[in-house]
Design an enzyme around this catalytic site. Structure first.
Site, PDB file in Angstrom:
ATOM      1  N   ASP A  85       0.834  -1.200   0.000  1.00 46.06           N
ATOM      2  CA  ASP A  85       0.000   0.000   0.000  1.00 46.06           C
ATOM      3  C   ASP A  85       0.868   1.250   0.000  1.00 46.06           C
ATOM      4  O   ASP A  85       1.554   1.544   0.976  1.00 46.06           O
ATOM      5  CB  ASP A  85      -0.914   0.012   1.221  1.00 46.06           C
ATOM      6  CG  ASP A  85      -1.841   1.215   1.253  1.00 46.06           C
ATOM      7  OD1 ASP A  85      -2.902   1.159   0.615  1.00 46.06           O
ATOM      8  OD2 ASP A  85      -1.484   2.224   1.904  1.00 46.06           O
ATOM      9  N   TYR A  90       3.053   9.922   0.198  1.00 46.35           N
ATOM     10  CA  TYR A  90       4.090   9.357   1.062  1.00 46.35           C
ATOM     11  C   TYR A  90       5.494   9.689   0.573  1.00 46.35           C
ATOM     12  O   TYR A  90       6.478   9.461   1.287  1.00 46.35           O
ATOM     13  CB  TYR A  90       3.943   7.833   1.155  1.00 46.35           C
ATOM     14  CG  TYR A  90       2.634   7.355   1.723  1.00 46.35           C
ATOM     15  CD1 TYR A  90       1.811   8.187   2.477  1.00 46.35           C
ATOM     16  CD2 TYR A  90       2.204   6.045   1.492  1.00 46.35           C
ATOM     17  CE1 TYR A  90       0.598   7.736   2.985  1.00 46.35           C
ATOM     18  CE2 TYR A  90       1.004   5.589   2.005  1.00 46.35           C
ATOM     19  CZ  TYR A  90       0.197   6.435   2.735  1.00 46.35           C
ATOM     20  OH  TYR A  90      -1.000   5.974   3.234  1.00 46.35           O
ATOM     21  N   LYS A 115      -2.220   6.028  -4.265  1.00 45.02           N
ATOM     22  CA  LYS A 115      -3.318   6.962  -4.029  1.00 45.02           C
ATOM     23  C   LYS A 115      -3.020   8.312  -4.655  1.00 45.02           C
ATOM     24  O   LYS A 115      -1.865   8.776  -4.639  1.00 45.02           O
ATOM     25  CB  LYS A 115      -3.551   7.135  -2.525  1.00 45.02           C
ATOM     26  CG  LYS A 115      -3.699   5.835  -1.765  1.00 45.02           C
ATOM     27  CD  LYS A 115      -3.886   6.081  -0.274  1.00 45.02           C
ATOM     28  CE  LYS A 115      -3.704   4.800   0.509  1.00 45.02           C
ATOM     29  NZ  LYS A 115      -2.291   4.375   0.587  1.00 45.02           N
ATOM     30  N   HIS A 147      -7.100   9.944  -2.440  1.00 44.94           N
ATOM     31  CA  HIS A 147      -6.577   9.865  -1.078  1.00 44.94           C
ATOM     32  C   HIS A 147      -7.427  10.607  -0.055  1.00 44.94           C
ATOM     33  O   HIS A 147      -7.616  10.133   1.064  1.00 44.94           O
ATOM     34  CB  HIS A 147      -5.140  10.402  -1.036  1.00 44.94           C
ATOM     35  CG  HIS A 147      -4.326   9.836   0.084  1.00 44.94           C
ATOM     36  ND1 HIS A 147      -2.955   9.790   0.069  1.00 44.94           N
ATOM     37  CD2 HIS A 147      -4.679   9.266   1.269  1.00 44.94           C
ATOM     38  CE1 HIS A 147      -2.500   9.235   1.186  1.00 44.94           C
ATOM     39  NE2 HIS A 147      -3.530   8.919   1.938  1.00 44.94           N
ATOM     40  N   LEU A 233      -4.045   0.418  15.121  1.00 42.42           N
ATOM     41  CA  LEU A 233      -3.473   0.189  16.448  1.00 42.42           C
ATOM     42  C   LEU A 233      -3.398   1.476  17.275  1.00 42.42           C
ATOM     43  O   LEU A 233      -2.783   1.501  18.340  1.00 42.42           O
ATOM     44  CB  LEU A 233      -2.084  -0.432  16.322  1.00 42.42           C
ATOM     45  CG  LEU A 233      -2.025  -1.773  15.586  1.00 42.42           C
ATOM     46  CD1 LEU A 233      -0.605  -2.316  15.607  1.00 42.42           C
ATOM     47  CD2 LEU A 233      -2.999  -2.771  16.158  1.00 42.42           C
ATOM     48  N   THR A 283       2.164  -1.648   9.199  1.00 46.13           N
ATOM     49  CA  THR A 283       3.565  -1.489   8.818  1.00 46.13           C
ATOM     50  C   THR A 283       4.463  -1.780  10.010  1.00 46.13           C
ATOM     51  O   THR A 283       3.995  -1.925  11.146  1.00 46.13           O
ATOM     52  CB  THR A 283       3.836  -0.069   8.290  1.00 46.13           C
ATOM     53  OG1 THR A 283       5.121  -0.034   7.656  1.00 46.13           O
ATOM     54  CG2 THR A 283       3.810   0.966   9.404  1.00 46.13           C
ATOM     55  N   LYS A 286      10.845  -3.024  11.365  1.00 43.64           N
ATOM     56  CA  LYS A 286      11.708  -4.148  11.711  1.00 43.64           C
ATOM     57  C   LYS A 286      11.348  -5.374  10.875  1.00 43.64           C
ATOM     58  O   LYS A 286      10.227  -5.865  10.925  1.00 43.64           O
ATOM     59  CB  LYS A 286      11.562  -4.494  13.198  1.00 43.64           C
ATOM     60  CG  LYS A 286      12.134  -3.453  14.144  1.00 43.64           C
ATOM     61  CD  LYS A 286      13.653  -3.442  14.072  1.00 43.64           C
ATOM     62  CE  LYS A 286      14.242  -2.511  15.121  1.00 43.64           C
ATOM     63  NZ  LYS A 286      15.722  -2.508  15.062  1.00 43.64           N
TER      64      LYS A 286
END
Length: 330
Positions: A85, A90, A115, A147, A233, A283, A286
């Protein structure tokens, strides 16, 4: 209608807490030989245009915003991610493209999203996507999203932009098309005279906004528009200390005991999103966390009581992180 300033859009909201903080809540897990990245660890959902979209996507925003995504994109593909994505906003489509190329996976086995950002003067939507394709080193994207509606506040402009996006699907430069950060008012605006209904709406989605999202989710259900999440999250690393915390901790303990290994509150939120039938964008910075992210979706289902407890706790408070990309209706 109240328009919220876009000062927090894409950049300002990102650095309150870094998305890389998520890594402390996610533990790597080893996939079993029986797992398939497409059929088990990352199943797909059918869209309203008869294409399919993998449930879990590796995102190149938040912690990777404005940074090279090459190494992590390659690592994500090698770990089993097939859905990448990205976005013009970005500022890393070129490195995402390099990461895709370096992985060497057949194009037909990948699902790539980008986007549409704010268009410079004199540039068309098609010009913009062609530029993105060159950076991504691709002939087409699997999903092209508008977007945010805040880029086109002028009357009729958003509707005109959608017509240009429709033309890109017809041309084959985008297999599927959709939107991001839309509410019912923006859907009604573009659907008036539209030939193609958006396949996806990518929105901030977590228990603290779930109640507020109900009118949007109901509208999407009526039009068979799939919900895709970002910021899932946030209750843990952006809004800690709220009524969700003890609920998530209790459920994480139950799942840990069931599967015989540690299971985190963040992983519980992934399961909650899975139960809501949405596509999840996540995402990490790590590589060691990538297998754990994919493996989360193979965990046991939450019980109906656990889902209801999360819904109820989330409804007690309202917290939205990315306020600059939406238009609220008065």
């Amino acid at each position: 209608m109240l328009r919220i300033p876009i000062s927090a859009c894409f950049r300002g909201a990102i650095y309150i807490r870094r998305a890389s903080d998520v890594r402390s809540f996610l533990r790597p897990s080893e996939p079993t030989p029986q797992q398939s990245s497409r059929t088990m660890a990352n199943p797909s959902i059918k869209l309203n245009d008869d294409t399919t979209i993998p449930v879990l996507a590796f995102g190149t925003g938040t912690a990777l915003y404005g940074k090279s995504a090459q190494e992590l994109a390659t690592a994500a593909i090698n770990a089993g991610f097939v859905h990448l994505d990205g976005a013009q906003a970005y500022q890393n489509e070129d490195s995402l493209g390099a990461g895709i190329a370096a992985a060497g996976k057949p194009r037909g086995e990948l699902f790539v999203t980008t986007k549409l950002g704010k268009l410079p003067e004199g540039k068309s939507v098609r010009d913009s996507l062609v530029d993105s394709l060159a950076k991504l080193q691709l002939d087409y994207v699997d999903l092209f999203l508008v977007h945010t509606p805040t880029h086109w506040p002028e009357p009729g402009r958003l509707k005109a932009v959608w017509k240009e996006v429709e033309a890109l699907k017809k041309e084959g430069l985008a297999r599927s098309i959709g939107v991001s950060n839309f509410r019912p008012a923006q859907f009604r605006e573009i659907l008036d005279g539209a030939e193609i209904v958006p396949s996806v709406n990518q929105i901030e989605f977590h228990p603290y906004v779930y109640k507020d999202l109900q009118p949007t989710l109901e509208f999407q259900k009526q039009h068979n528009i799939v919900t895709e999440s970002f910021g899932g999250l946030s209750p843990i690393f952006r809004f800690p200390g709220g009524p969700l915390d003890p609920v998530l901790t209790t459920i994480a303990k139950r799942v840990s005991e069931t599967i015989g290994k540690p299971f985190t509150e963040a992983q519980v939120l992934f399961l909650w999103q899975r139960e809501k039938g949405i596509v999840i964008v996540t995402t990490t910075t790590k590589e060691s966390r990538l297998a754990g992210l994919l493996g989360t979706l193979d965990a046991p289902k939450l019980t109906e009581e656990e889902i209801a407890a999360i819904d109820e706790a989330g409804a007690k408070e309202y917290h939205r992180q990315f306020v600059g990309v939406i238009i609220t209706e008065s």
